[in-house]
Design an enzyme around this catalytic site. Structure first.
Site, PDB file in Angstrom:
ATOM      1  N   PHE A  63      -2.492  -9.295   1.616  1.00 53.22           N
ATOM      2  CA  PHE A  63      -3.246 -10.577   1.935  1.00 53.22           C
ATOM      3  C   PHE A  63      -4.285 -11.089   0.898  1.00 53.22           C
ATOM      4  O   PHE A  63      -4.657 -12.103   1.136  1.00 53.22           O
ATOM      5  CB  PHE A  63      -3.353 -10.773   3.182  1.00 53.22           C
ATOM      6  CG  PHE A  63      -2.166 -11.117   4.406  1.00 53.22           C
ATOM      7  CD1 PHE A  63      -0.864 -11.407   3.659  1.00 53.22           C
ATOM      8  CD2 PHE A  63      -2.407 -10.893   5.598  1.00 53.22           C
ATOM      9  CE1 PHE A  63       0.095 -11.672   4.524  1.00 53.22           C
ATOM     10  CE2 PHE A  63      -1.077 -11.336   6.437  1.00 53.22           C
ATOM     11  CZ  PHE A  63       0.008 -11.655   5.887  1.00 53.22           C
ATOM     12  N   ARG A  64      -4.753 -10.019   0.315  1.00 50.58           N
ATOM     13  CA  ARG A  64      -5.576 -10.045  -0.997  1.00 50.58           C
ATOM     14  C   ARG A  64      -7.180 -10.638  -0.597  1.00 50.58           C
ATOM     15  O   ARG A  64      -7.874 -10.746  -1.516  1.00 50.58           O
ATOM     16  CB  ARG A  64      -4.889 -11.096  -1.805  1.00 50.58           C
ATOM     17  CG  ARG A  64      -3.712 -10.848  -2.379  1.00 50.58           C
ATOM     18  CD  ARG A  64      -3.448  -9.693  -3.250  1.00 50.58           C
ATOM     19  NE  ARG A  64      -2.254  -9.535  -3.936  1.00 50.58           N
ATOM     20  CZ  ARG A  64      -1.758  -8.361  -4.201  1.00 50.58           C
ATOM     21  NH1 ARG A  64      -2.330  -7.319  -4.137  1.00 50.58           N
ATOM     22  NH2 ARG A  64      -0.475  -8.491  -5.035  1.00 50.58           N
ATOM     23  N   ASN A  94      -5.488  -2.587  -0.582  1.00 53.20           N
ATOM     24  CA  ASN A  94      -5.900  -2.641  -1.840  1.00 53.20           C
ATOM     25  C   ASN A  94      -6.749  -4.094  -2.017  1.00 53.20           C
ATOM     26  O   ASN A  94      -6.158  -4.917  -2.493  1.00 53.20           O
ATOM     27  CB  ASN A  94      -4.840  -2.468  -2.724  1.00 53.20           C
ATOM     28  CG  ASN A  94      -3.670  -3.247  -2.714  1.00 53.20           C
ATOM     29  OD1 ASN A  94      -3.352  -3.837  -1.581  1.00 53.20           O
ATOM     30  ND2 ASN A  94      -2.811  -3.396  -3.555  1.00 53.20           N
ATOM     31  N   ASP A 152      -1.505   2.096  -0.601  1.00 53.69           N
ATOM     32  CA  ASP A 152      -0.504   1.486  -1.307  1.00 53.69           C
ATOM     33  C   ASP A 152      -1.069   0.850  -2.361  1.00 53.69           C
ATOM     34  O   ASP A 152      -2.157   0.182  -2.537  1.00 53.69           O
ATOM     35  CB  ASP A 152       0.250   0.446  -0.380  1.00 53.69           C
ATOM     36  CG  ASP A 152       1.251  -0.091  -1.087  1.00 53.69           C
ATOM     37  OD1 ASP A 152       2.285   0.588  -1.443  1.00 53.69           O
ATOM     38  OD2 ASP A 152       1.219  -1.292  -1.148  1.00 53.69           O
ATOM     39  N   HIS A 179       2.637   5.088  -0.966  1.00 52.56           N
ATOM     40  CA  HIS A 179       3.235   4.417  -2.103  1.00 52.56           C
ATOM     41  C   HIS A 179       3.460   5.663  -3.175  1.00 52.56           C
ATOM     42  O   HIS A 179       2.381   6.453  -3.686  1.00 52.56           O
ATOM     43  CB  HIS A 179       2.115   3.431  -2.894  1.00 52.56           C
ATOM     44  CG  HIS A 179       2.511   2.830  -4.145  1.00 52.56           C
ATOM     45  ND1 HIS A 179       2.791   1.502  -4.453  1.00 52.56           N
ATOM     46  CD2 HIS A 179       2.563   3.546  -5.289  1.00 52.56           C
ATOM     47  CE1 HIS A 179       3.003   1.488  -5.741  1.00 52.56           C
ATOM     48  NE2 HIS A 179       2.665   2.575  -6.296  1.00 52.56           N
ATOM     49  N   ASN A 278       6.980  -3.589  -8.279  1.00 50.33           N
ATOM     50  CA  ASN A 278       6.725  -1.873  -8.342  1.00 50.33           C
ATOM     51  C   ASN A 278       7.054  -1.415  -6.982  1.00 50.33           C
ATOM     52  O   ASN A 278       6.165  -1.878  -6.102  1.00 50.33           O
ATOM     53  CB  ASN A 278       5.330  -1.628  -8.708  1.00 50.33           C
ATOM     54  CG  ASN A 278       5.003  -0.155  -9.218  1.00 50.33           C
ATOM     55  OD1 ASN A 278       6.089   0.314  -9.162  1.00 50.33           O
ATOM     56  ND2 ASN A 278       3.906   0.386  -9.009  1.00 50.33           N
ATOM     57  N   ASP A 305       7.052  -6.276   1.356  1.00 52.03           N
ATOM     58  CA  ASP A 305       6.075  -6.033   0.235  1.00 52.03           C
ATOM     59  C   ASP A 305       5.533  -7.142  -0.553  1.00 52.03           C
ATOM     60  O   ASP A 305       5.306  -7.325  -1.725  1.00 52.03           O
ATOM     61  CB  ASP A 305       6.590  -4.940  -0.958  1.00 52.03           C
ATOM     62  CG  ASP A 305       5.371  -4.325  -1.841  1.00 52.03           C
ATOM     63  OD1 ASP A 305       4.098  -4.372  -1.806  1.00 52.03           O
ATOM     64  OD2 ASP A 305       5.886  -3.798  -3.000  1.00 52.03           O
ATOM     65  N   GLY A 324       4.586  -7.504  -8.951  1.00 53.97           N
ATOM     66  CA  GLY A 324       4.393  -7.988  -7.528  1.00 53.97           C
ATOM     67  C   GLY A 324       5.269  -9.215  -7.357  1.00 53.97           C
ATOM     68  O   GLY A 324       5.318  -9.923  -8.462  1.00 53.97           O
TER      69      GLY A 324
END
Length: 427
Positions: A63-64, A94, A152, A179, A278, A305, A324
């Protein structure tokens, strides 16, 4: 607050569709039956014979926020999930800053509590800043609400760090979610190593980059007794070693993504970053192994993902663009269209892999239509074809090669605790 959903259909254990009404009261499923008195309800929704499922559960989204809100936010990502019929999603760490302390984790959780329209469970990282070998405060982050632990986006590069992390995770009775990527085997690869990478003149990623680290971790999981979950399995070698580990009694679960089930590297038409993901799209034999792995129980569930990036970032060559692909808004539809309608999977299996099983393997009290349980559900139109249209995405990002594809199973309604999280216009 009482709501009636009438004339819906649910899939039974013999894969038959049964017509039912669902009575929702105070955010819970109060009853499932037939012919309730509509006058007793404040809200009535006519499903018109469409499919009702438990709210889908996605154990792998990005969700960044914080740090990369130009790609996605918790609000837009959760709306995209609801648009796809998901009511519970698990968000990767991340971020910037990485939520590797209790204070930083609580900051992310505060945004989730304020902005999310579906249930968002936040992962904690395994190591500080994802890249170091210094472990996080496993107990403190669990107390703060961590769903599980993962780095991940990058693999844990040393066996020692992973071993110690597994011991800590086992002590706290939470999963390590991996991951798997041995960076010493990457060789600057950007897509699957094969005939197509050679044709495009692009450096390849060998399958052992993924499978060799899974093999390492499986032995460490056996040693520590941890629940070890493998993200986005993509290669036949990975399926093989996981299958053997399950037979040996190791506590391992894993997921596969819709794009790896539907596409292979030979489908990549050109050097275009919208096809870069990826793990990468792999070969035909890998795709076959993934499908067989789902059918024989080696692979436990399907996860998206969902990994949003801006158009400017992705509209480049493989070498220059980030990895992505977004997937929340059409994942169920993609699997239904390409596997249920073609007779490869049953509808019952897909509901199991996308709702029931992911909840079960992580001990979540969601993923089922159960009297007394949360009124998390989705309604899908299985009969009407629609086109994947990036202009209608609720995600901030459109990085997917599936735009323009024709699918069945569009989401009509998504409820979370009995409240509307998504409703198709005109319904």
């Amino acid at each position: 607050m009482s709501t009636l959903i009438k004339n819906g259909k649910i899939v039974s254990h013999d894969n038959e569709l049964t017509t039912v009404d669902v009575w929702i009261k105070d955010g819970k499923i109060h009853a499932i039956g037939e012919a309730f008195n509509e006058a007793d309800f404040e809200t009535v929704f006519d499903a018109r014979g469409q499919l009702i499922t438990p709210g889908l559960v996605d154990v792998h989204v990005h969700f960044r926020e914080p740090g990369f809100t130009y790609k996605e936010t918790i609000e837009t990502g959760s709306k995209a999930a609801a648009r796809g019929g998901f009511t519970t999603v698990c968000a990767m760490p991340n971020l910037n800053p990485v939520p590797d302390t209790v204070e930083k984790f609580e900051q992310v959780q505060a945004i989730i509590d304020k902005d999310a329209v579906v249930k968002v469970l936040q992962y904690a990282p395994i190591t500080e800043e994802l890249r170091s070998e210094r472990l996080v405060d496993f107990a403190g982050l669990k107390k703060a609400g961590a769903f599980a632990y993962t780095n991940d986006g990058v693999g844990v590069q040393t066996a020692g760090a992973m071993y110690l992390a597994m011991k800590e995770a086992a002590k706290n009775n939470l999963a390590i979610v991996a991951h798997t990527e041995d960076e010493s085997l990457l060789f600057d690869g950007v897509m699957h190593a094969g005939k197509r990478s050679e044709e495009l003149g692009l450096p390849g990623i060998i399958s052992a980059t993924e499978s060799s680290q899974i093999a390492r971790d499986l032995l460490l999981a056996e040693e520590t007794g941890v629940h070890y979950h493998v993200c986005h399995v993509s290669s036949k070698e990975s399926v093989r070693v996981i299958r053997e580990a399950k037979r040996a009694g190791i506590h391992v679960t894993c997921e596969v993504c819709p794009h790896h089930l539907v596409l292979v590297d030979e489908d990549i038409p050109e050097d275009n970053g919208y096809w870069k993901m990826n793990p990468p799209l792999r070969g035909n034999e890998d795709q076959k192994a993934l499908i067989e792995g789902l059918l024989d129980g080696t692979i436990d569930c399907i996860a998206t993902d969902h990994a949003p990036h801006s158009h400017e970032e992705k509209n480049q060559s493989f070498v220059d663009s980030p990895f992505g692909i977004v997937g929340s808004e059409y994942a169920f539809q993609m699997v239904y269209t390409h596997f249920v309608k073609t007779g490869i999977f049953t509808l019952e299996q897909v509901v199991d892999w996308m709702a029931i099983k992911p909840a079960e393997i992580f001990g979540l009290e969601v993923g089922r239509l159960t009297v007394g349980g949360p009124a998390d559900l989705a309604i899908f139109d299985l009969d009407t074809e629609y086109v994947v249209d990036d202009h209608q995405f609720l995600s901030k990002s459109i990085n997917t090669p599936f735009v323009g594809w024709k699918l069945y199973g569009d989401t009509i309604l998504t409820l979370v605790d009995g409240e509307i999280a998504w409703k198709k216009a005109g319904e």
